[in-house]
Design a protein around this motif. Sequence first.
Motif: not given
Length: 449
Positions: A104-117, A181-193
């Motif tokens: 759940s926590r890792l997938m929150m990182g995935v969803v939290g970084g992408q345009p999905v609900t 979670a932070v790194l997985l959200a950072g996959l969709n960030a334009p820059g360095v997380t």
Amino acid sequence: MSHTLDPQPLSATPGAPLRGRLRPPGDKSISHRAMILGLLSQGRTRVEGLLEGDDVLRTAAAARALGATLERLGEGRWTVDGVGIGGLTDPAEVLDFGNAGTGSRLMMGVVGGQPVTATFDGDASLRSRPMRRILDPLTRMGTQVIEEAAGGRVPLTLRGPKEAIPITYETPAASAQIKSAVLLAGLNAPGVTTVIETAATRDHTERMLRLFGAEVLVEPHGPEGHGRRISLAGQPTLRATDVVVPADPSSAAFPLVAALITPGSEIVIEGVMMNPLRTGLITTLLEMGADIERLAEREEGGETVADLRVRASRLKGVDVPAERAPAMIDEYPVLAVAAAFAEGSTRMNGLHELRVKESDRLAAVAAGLAANGISHRIEGDDLIVDGVGGAPPGGGTVATHLDHRIAMSFLVLGLATLAPVSVDDGAMIATSFPSFLPTMRALGGRIGA
Ligand code: S3P
């Protein structure tokens, strides 16, 4: 909320020595990550040795709900056809993670970084666990928390931004789940997380991100270099790859300790992952005088694995430093069991994170020891177990509080106490070690309903 399984009371009866060979199931941490990075990559990921426990199957179902195509080819053999970063779809249903904190926590990182609900939920154990530690950094990265249960708990609904905001984040607890979670959200960030951790935690996310083609820089952090600074270059193209999952050292821990404490035992546990951020229990048991040999060390799936030959041993009490906690965070319940057989006291320092696991493990372990006549005390965040230099009484029934590791630890205890030990519910063992009962019985362990 997920259907609650009927409680499954179980008992372990002492006496029989353990003999034979076993291969524990695939590593749970790596299995979750294989499903998640399969979802986020382009092409077909092939996984061998996947842990088919309930926790991982929930992550697989969530990956499917977010757009991946998954196929099970045979035992532990799966393919995942991913959608790539930015290609996720809104799930039609609630993502029910059952008992699974990591999924759940890792997938929150995935969803939290992408345009999905997506809405996350789970069982009574997951509903009691703190999610603020994940939501706080995600909010800084642009995630909206649409709804949440009181105190930052599931059920909760997240909506991710079009692009995540790259941040530098120092984790407030030594937690691979927060880091991941932070790194997985950072996959969709334009820059360095960047994630800074003051104590190094399991590095499976970093390793697997690299395996899938991301650029990840890991540097030592802090005065003694115990910490890590992990930087991820955002918006990589992740390429599907093959993942071989090594055997889970956290599951190996149960037959391992069982063999050490049961007189006359000798077993070999095959293919156990020896990642140094996961082997704190083995280090500690060796200090206690355990007879554990590392045989046939080799590389499998990018990790060092070994066969462990374990013989029944006379153990002595030790002081386990707090710095070792991240490398054995899930193993304290079963270490407490080993400590009960040792000569002298074992002091386990710095266990505050145990209070927020599948149960309050510090309280659950203490209650289980008390129920079985084992002298112990909690001083602040430290647990001290007074070993008797032989078999402790046993004879108790232990409340497992929906916690697989509490159930397995106290069943292991009952293989070598003077009287049998019961647990009120072993149903959750299926989350991480579905073959635990047949595996222990094949070795000669007497565990039954
Ligand atoms: C895990 C991290 C640990 C551990 C859990 C698995 C992971 O949790 O207890 O069983 O796979 O990242 P924390 O990160 O909360 O310590």
